[in-house]
Design a protein around this motif. Structure first.
Motif, mmCIF file in Angstrom:
data_model
loop_
_atom_site.group_PDB
_atom_site.id
_atom_site.type_symbol
_atom_site.label_atom_id
_atom_site.label_comp_id
_atom_site.label_asym_id
_atom_site.label_seq_id
_atom_site.Cartn_x
_atom_site.Cartn_y
_atom_site.Cartn_z
ATOM 1 N N LYS A 43 -14.486 -17.554 50.742
ATOM 2 C CA LYS A 43 -13.865 -19.051 50.535
ATOM 3 C C LYS A 43 -12.205 -18.644 50.399
ATOM 4 N N GLN A 44 -11.283 -19.478 50.667
ATOM 5 C CA GLN A 44 -9.821 -19.229 50.588
ATOM 6 C C GLN A 44 -9.366 -18.987 49.109
ATOM 7 N N ARG A 45 -8.504 -18.560 49.076
ATOM 8 C CA ARG A 45 -7.636 -18.499 47.869
ATOM 9 C C ARG A 45 -7.083 -19.766 47.405
ATOM 10 N N GLY A 46 -7.142 -20.316 46.334
ATOM 11 C CA GLY A 46 -6.870 -21.557 45.858
ATOM 12 C C GLY A 46 -6.095 -21.484 44.323
ATOM 13 N N VAL A 47 -5.381 -22.610 44.032
ATOM 14 C CA VAL A 47 -4.542 -22.497 42.864
ATOM 15 C C VAL A 47 -5.706 -22.919 41.631
ATOM 16 N N VAL A 48 -5.373 -22.384 40.612
ATOM 17 C CA VAL A 48 -6.059 -22.875 39.543
ATOM 18 C C VAL A 48 -5.433 -23.636 38.485
ATOM 19 N N ALA A 49 -4.137 -22.618 38.184
ATOM 20 C CA ALA A 49 -3.271 -23.509 37.132
ATOM 21 C C ALA A 49 -1.925 -22.802 37.384
ATOM 22 N N VAL A 50 -0.770 -23.639 36.994
ATOM 23 C CA VAL A 50 0.516 -23.206 37.074
ATOM 24 C C VAL A 50 1.295 -23.678 35.986
ATOM 25 N N ILE A 51 2.207 -22.826 35.467
ATOM 26 C CA ILE A 51 3.061 -23.314 34.283
ATOM 27 C C ILE A 51 4.625 -22.936 34.773
ATOM 28 N N SER A 52 5.398 -24.093 34.659
ATOM 29 C CA SER A 52 6.675 -23.731 34.748
ATOM 30 C C SER A 52 7.388 -22.874 33.721
ATOM 31 N N LYS A 64 -9.926 -28.891 34.501
ATOM 32 C CA LYS A 64 -9.380 -29.382 33.629
ATOM 33 C C LYS A 64 -9.931 -29.898 32.422
ATOM 34 N N GLY A 65 -9.502 -29.498 31.233
ATOM 35 C CA GLY A 65 -10.131 -29.730 29.923
ATOM 36 C C GLY A 65 -10.956 -28.373 29.593
ATOM 37 N N ARG A 66 -11.181 -27.357 30.413
ATOM 38 C CA ARG A 66 -11.859 -26.342 30.086
ATOM 39 C C ARG A 66 -10.779 -25.211 30.011
ATOM 40 N N PHE A 67 -9.674 -25.144 30.878
ATOM 41 C CA PHE A 67 -8.868 -23.824 31.029
ATOM 42 C C PHE A 67 -7.469 -24.210 30.468
ATOM 43 N N THR A 68 -6.949 -23.438 29.899
ATOM 44 C CA THR A 68 -5.654 -23.415 29.307
ATOM 45 C C THR A 68 -4.815 -22.426 29.765
ATOM 46 N N ILE A 69 -3.557 -22.646 30.429
ATOM 47 C CA ILE A 69 -2.635 -21.744 30.910
ATOM 48 C C ILE A 69 -1.400 -21.800 29.893
ATOM 49 N N SER A 70 -0.860 -20.541 29.522
ATOM 50 C CA SER A 70 0.230 -20.410 28.701
ATOM 51 C C SER A 70 0.914 -19.214 29.022
ATOM 52 N N ARG A 71 2.004 -19.139 28.595
ATOM 53 C CA ARG A 71 3.021 -17.874 28.845
ATOM 54 C C ARG A 71 3.927 -17.535 27.601
ATOM 55 N N THR A 72 4.341 -16.379 27.609
ATOM 56 C CA THR A 72 5.222 -15.879 26.778
ATOM 57 C C THR A 72 6.430 -15.485 27.307
ATOM 58 N N ASN A 73 7.717 -16.171 27.459
ATOM 59 C CA ASN A 73 8.792 -15.946 28.216
ATOM 60 C C ASN A 73 9.316 -14.654 27.824
ATOM 61 N N ALA A 74 9.568 -14.107 26.577
ATOM 62 C CA ALA A 74 10.133 -13.117 26.254
ATOM 63 C C ALA A 74 9.414 -11.834 26.757
ATOM 64 N N ASN A 83 -12.730 -21.419 28.998
ATOM 65 C CA ASN A 83 -13.746 -21.758 28.090
ATOM 66 C C ASN A 83 -14.813 -22.724 28.790
ATOM 67 N N SER A 84 -15.999 -22.770 28.466
ATOM 68 C CA SER A 84 -17.136 -23.506 28.919
ATOM 69 C C SER A 84 -17.129 -23.206 30.573
ATOM 70 N N LEU A 85 -17.264 -21.695 30.691
ATOM 71 C CA LEU A 85 -17.310 -21.207 32.049
ATOM 72 C C LEU A 85 -18.662 -21.691 32.859
ATOM 73 N N LYS A 86 -18.587 -21.877 34.080
ATOM 74 C CA LYS A 86 -19.713 -22.318 34.912
ATOM 75 C C LYS A 86 -19.926 -21.120 35.894
ATOM 76 N N PRO A 87 -20.876 -20.965 36.354
ATOM 77 C CA PRO A 87 -21.291 -20.056 37.559
ATOM 78 C C PRO A 87 -20.312 -20.261 38.588
ATOM 79 N N GLU A 88 -19.952 -21.466 38.926
ATOM 80 C CA GLU A 88 -18.807 -21.922 40.157
ATOM 81 C C GLU A 88 -17.426 -21.491 39.757
ATOM 82 N N ASP A 89 -17.036 -20.844 38.706
ATOM 83 C CA ASP A 89 -15.971 -20.397 38.373
ATOM 84 C C ASP A 89 -15.852 -18.704 38.658
ATOM 85 N N THR A 90 -17.115 -18.296 38.870
ATOM 86 C CA THR A 90 -17.100 -16.815 39.507
ATOM 87 C C THR A 90 -16.076 -16.490 40.635
#
Length: 120
Positions: A43-52, A64-74, A83-90
């Motif tokens: 499959k082609q590479r695709g976006v999962v999550a982005v944070i500004s 949505k509802g299973r993954f959370t993106i966060s960042r530490t700017n410093a 969370n709640s990972l599924k085989p299709e997340d492989t």
């Protein structure tokens, strides 16, 4: 020169959790959007999550509802709590960072990729 170092992938059973990290280092003046992409076999590479830089987030519908993106700017570090990972997340997960070097030139940088395998 900007380097991205990813960590946190692995093998987990369905329903389990993993946390990915990606740290950007080098000649960085400023970091804008940071994100995670994934590529499954055949499959082609695709976006999962982005944070500004301001903390606004966007997710592909399938996580949505299973993954959370966060960042530490410093630390110029982005995380993906899965969370709640599924085989299709492989897939191989890649971090993506928009960064300006000390000369003010913007580029998009990719991590080396980390394998996430979810067994059923």
């Amino acid at each position: 020169q900007v380097q991205l170092v990813e960590s946190g992938g692995g093998l987990v059973q369905a329903g389990g959790s993993l946390r990915l990290s990606c740290a950007a280092s080098g000649s960085i003046l400023r970091v804008n959007d940071m994100g995670w992409y994934r590529q499954a076999p055949g499959k082609q590479r695709g976006v999962v999550a982005v944070i500004s830089s301001g903390g606004s987030t966007n997710y592909v519908d399938s996580v949505k509802g299973r993954f959370t993106i966060s960042r530490t700017n410093a630390k110029n570090t982005v995380y993906l709590e899965m969370n709640s990972l599924k085989p299709e997340d492989t897939a191989v997960y890649y971090c993506n960072v928009q960064a300006a070097n000390m000369a003010g030139k913007w580029n998009v940088h990719w991590g080396q990729g980390t394998q996430v395998t979810v067994s059923s």
